[in-house]
Structures are given as C-alpha cells and as structure tokens.
Motif scaffolding. Structure first.
Motif, mmCIF file in Angstrom:
data_model
loop_
_atom_site.group_PDB
_atom_site.id
_atom_site.type_symbol
_atom_site.label_atom_id
_atom_site.label_comp_id
_atom_site.label_asym_id
_atom_site.label_seq_id
_atom_site.Cartn_x
_atom_site.Cartn_y
_atom_site.Cartn_z
ATOM 1 N N GLY A 10 1.087 -1.248 0.035
ATOM 2 C CA GLY A 10 0.029 0.026 0.103
ATOM 3 C C GLY A 10 0.850 1.317 0.176
ATOM 4 N N ALA A 11 1.790 1.161 0.795
ATOM 5 C CA ALA A 11 2.971 2.320 0.854
ATOM 6 C C ALA A 11 3.389 2.492 -0.568
ATOM 7 N N LEU A 12 4.085 1.471 -1.175
ATOM 8 C CA LEU A 12 4.422 1.582 -2.591
ATOM 9 C C LEU A 12 3.497 2.218 -3.607
ATOM 10 N N VAL A 13 2.229 1.745 -3.621
ATOM 11 C CA VAL A 13 1.228 2.567 -4.262
ATOM 12 C C VAL A 13 1.065 4.005 -4.096
ATOM 13 N N ARG A 22 6.855 12.872 0.591
ATOM 14 C CA ARG A 22 6.005 13.731 1.440
ATOM 15 C C ARG A 22 4.452 13.926 1.276
ATOM 16 N N ALA A 23 4.358 14.037 -0.185
ATOM 17 C CA ALA A 23 2.983 13.834 -0.542
ATOM 18 C C ALA A 23 2.153 12.709 -0.069
ATOM 19 N N ALA A 24 2.597 11.527 -0.216
ATOM 20 C CA ALA A 24 2.012 10.485 0.082
ATOM 21 C C ALA A 24 1.918 10.291 1.511
ATOM 22 N N ALA A 25 2.940 10.743 2.399
ATOM 23 C CA ALA A 25 2.803 10.659 3.675
ATOM 24 C C ALA A 25 1.862 11.544 4.316
ATOM 25 N N ALA A 26 1.607 12.680 3.573
ATOM 26 C CA ALA A 26 0.476 13.581 3.973
ATOM 27 C C ALA A 26 -0.856 13.159 3.899
ATOM 28 N N ALA A 32 7.029 10.764 6.380
ATOM 29 C CA ALA A 32 7.625 10.348 5.344
ATOM 30 C C ALA A 32 8.837 9.422 5.621
ATOM 31 N N SER A 33 9.495 9.459 6.670
ATOM 32 C CA SER A 33 10.331 8.492 7.192
ATOM 33 C C SER A 33 9.863 7.035 7.053
ATOM 34 N N SER A 34 8.590 6.749 7.581
ATOM 35 C CA SER A 34 8.079 5.546 7.773
ATOM 36 C C SER A 34 7.720 5.054 6.327
ATOM 37 N N LEU A 35 7.257 5.941 5.601
ATOM 38 C CA LEU A 35 7.047 5.226 4.004
ATOM 39 C C LEU A 35 8.321 5.027 3.483
ATOM 40 N N SER A 36 9.340 5.773 3.659
ATOM 41 C CA SER A 36 10.823 5.325 3.203
ATOM 42 C C SER A 36 11.256 4.116 3.611
ATOM 43 N N GLU A 37 10.934 3.776 5.108
ATOM 44 C CA GLU A 37 11.429 2.472 5.722
ATOM 45 C C GLU A 37 10.446 1.474 4.932
#
Length: 303
Positions: A10-13, A22-26, A32-37
C-alpha cells in the motif's frame, strides 16, 4: 508472506501515485520516513529496486511498474470488498476526502457538511481547499468540487451549493467620493483596482457582461492579494475597487462598508459541481455524500 508485505505494498502504491514521499505521507497521515522505511523493507523482501529516488523526483523502476500494473487493481478490489461491508451497517463508515476551491470551503460547504455529518456520524470528512487544478484521483482524493469549465468530461458531475453565482464590483464610499464612480467597465482603467493572485500565480482579468456584450479589463492598482479577506479589507479601507464572488462581498455591502459599482454589468455563471469518476464500486462514504446532495430535502435548501 502476504500479511507481512501488504501494508508495504500500500505504501508503494501511494508513493508511486503521488511521485513524492512527502505528499504520500500527508495523504496517509504518516511520516515520510515511515514510508521510506516501508519501501526499503519491501525492496529487501522482493530483492529488486522498485523506485528510483532523486532529490527532485520519485519514479517507479521497470520492475516497479510491472508490479504496480498488477498490484493497483488488486488493492482496489480489496478496498472495494472491505467497503461493501458498509451495506450491512445502518450507517456507512469511513473517510471521504474532497478537494475543493477556496470559495467553496469558506462560503458554501459549511452548512452542507454540517447536515451531512449529523446524518452520518460514522463518516470522517477531510477537505483540502486549493485553487490549483490537480488530478484529484492521483492525489488520493475521492472527489472534487470545481466549476464546469475545469471538470474533465469523463467525470460524473452534480450540482452542489448555489445553482448560480456571480461576480460583483464594489468600493468604499470614501473611495468613490474621492475618485468618482465608474459608469462603464472601461472606466476602470483610470481607477485603483484590488486584484487577486491565485496559488498558480495567475491574476485573472475582470470580466463584465450586459445584453450579450462581454468586456474584459486588465486592471491595475496598489494591491495584489492572495486571499479574499485581505482584498475585501483593503477595499473597505478605501484603497480601491474590488471584483470578486458575491459571497465574499455580501456582508460588507449589507453593512454599508462597500457600495455596489457597475451592477448592470455583473456576470452570473453556473455554480459549483461535485465531480467523481464513474465506477462500479463507489466508496460508501462518497456514495452517501452523493445521495445526500441529490436528496429532495437538501435540494430544497439550495438557492
């Protein structure tokens, strides 16, 4: 295996759709760091790079594009299956994300959403107000509100709020006493005008209409404002004429802080519309909102 990687998929999509951590995290309400991880964890699991990252952009690799081509529809089906459970509830639950113009957020939506949320306590409504034109679906919104000329033809659009609106011109009595009252739109070239700059950087011309004759003016003046409130305040202070939505001027006109100018030339136009994609499995919160907007009781409250 699928249980451990599903959140990371889901994070990849989300990152691939927005092209930005940053936009996906918002949109997802995470850091954003959690999505990067999550992406690093997923790439380690599958053993190939899925996203190309630079300081300016994020784009899928060839492997990432192949995975996304099969993954996006599958996740959509999962979301639709979960959303279908709303049919077994007395009232739908979930989050509805809308992208709307500033005028709608500030002057039109408040009474509508108050009644809607009172009728559907299980729904969370998230509203993003912006005057920039964006792809609402790619940005993670369920629907948007815009005016006819900026709605894609493949979208379903229904009226929301006032069926017609208009732009008004006005000025403070003190300004008109000092500079005179324009009798024709072309007179505005000799007046101080308070202009508005949109977030896109565009400053629109002032447009007037009477008996089928349309006149566009490129005004000049001492102030270019980024908010309607700032512009109206400057007009009340006597700095110049203002030309904007009726909803922004009605209170000042009612108090006598501003007086109408060129009223025979005020231009009317079709009011805003809620637009959304045509799809078989509409999310339950959006379906509830559409049904609410279309309901006879709600239409009766709309001017």
């Amino acid at each position: 295996m699928i249980d451990s990687v599903l959140p990371d998929l889901g994070a990849l999509v989300a990152v691939a759709e927005t092209r930005s951590f940053r936009a996906a995290a918002a949109l997802r309400g995470v850091s954003a760091s959690s999505l990067s991880e999550a992406i690093r964890r997923l790439e380690a699991h599958v053993g190939v790079r899925l996203l190309n990252r630079t300081t300016r952009s994020v784009t899928p690799t060839e492997a990432g594009n192949q995975l996304l081509a099969r993954l996006t529809p599958a996740l959509g089906e999962i979301a639709g299956a979960l959303d279908a459970l709303n049919n077994f509830r007395d009232s739908p639950t979930g989050t509805l994300k809308l992208n709307v113009p500033t005028i709608a957020a500030q002057r039109i939506l408040s009474p509508i959403i108050n009644r809607f949320l009172a009728a559907h306590p299980g729904i969370t409504l998230e509203i993003s107000a912006t005057d920039s034109f964006i792809d609402v679906l790619a940005a993670g919104f369920d629907a948007g509100i815009r005016y006819d000329e900026s709605i894609e033809r493949d979208m379903i659009a229904i009226p929301i709020g006032p069926r017609t609106q208009r732009f008004m011109a006005a000025a403070a009595p003190s300004y008109l006493a000092a500079r005179g009252t324009p009798q024709h739109p072309r007179d505005l070239v000799n007046h101080a005008c308070i202009r508005h700059r949109f977030a896109s950087g565009v400053i629109l011309s002032w447009e007037f209409e009477r008996n089928g004759e349309v006149i566009k003016i490129a005004p000049k003046g001492p102030l270019i404002a980024s908010t309607a409130e700032l512009g109206v305040g400057a007009a009340i202070a006597g700095l110049g004429l203002i030309h904007t939505f009726e909803e922004y001027l009605s209170e000042a006109l009612g108090r006598g802080d501003l007086v109408p100018v060129l009223s025979q030339w005020w231009q009317s136009f079709t009011g805003p519309r809620l637009y959304y994609p045509s799809r078989t499995h509409m999310p339950a919160p959006l379906r509830a909102f559409v049904d609410f907007i279309k309901s006879p009781g709600e239409r009766a409250l709309t001017p």
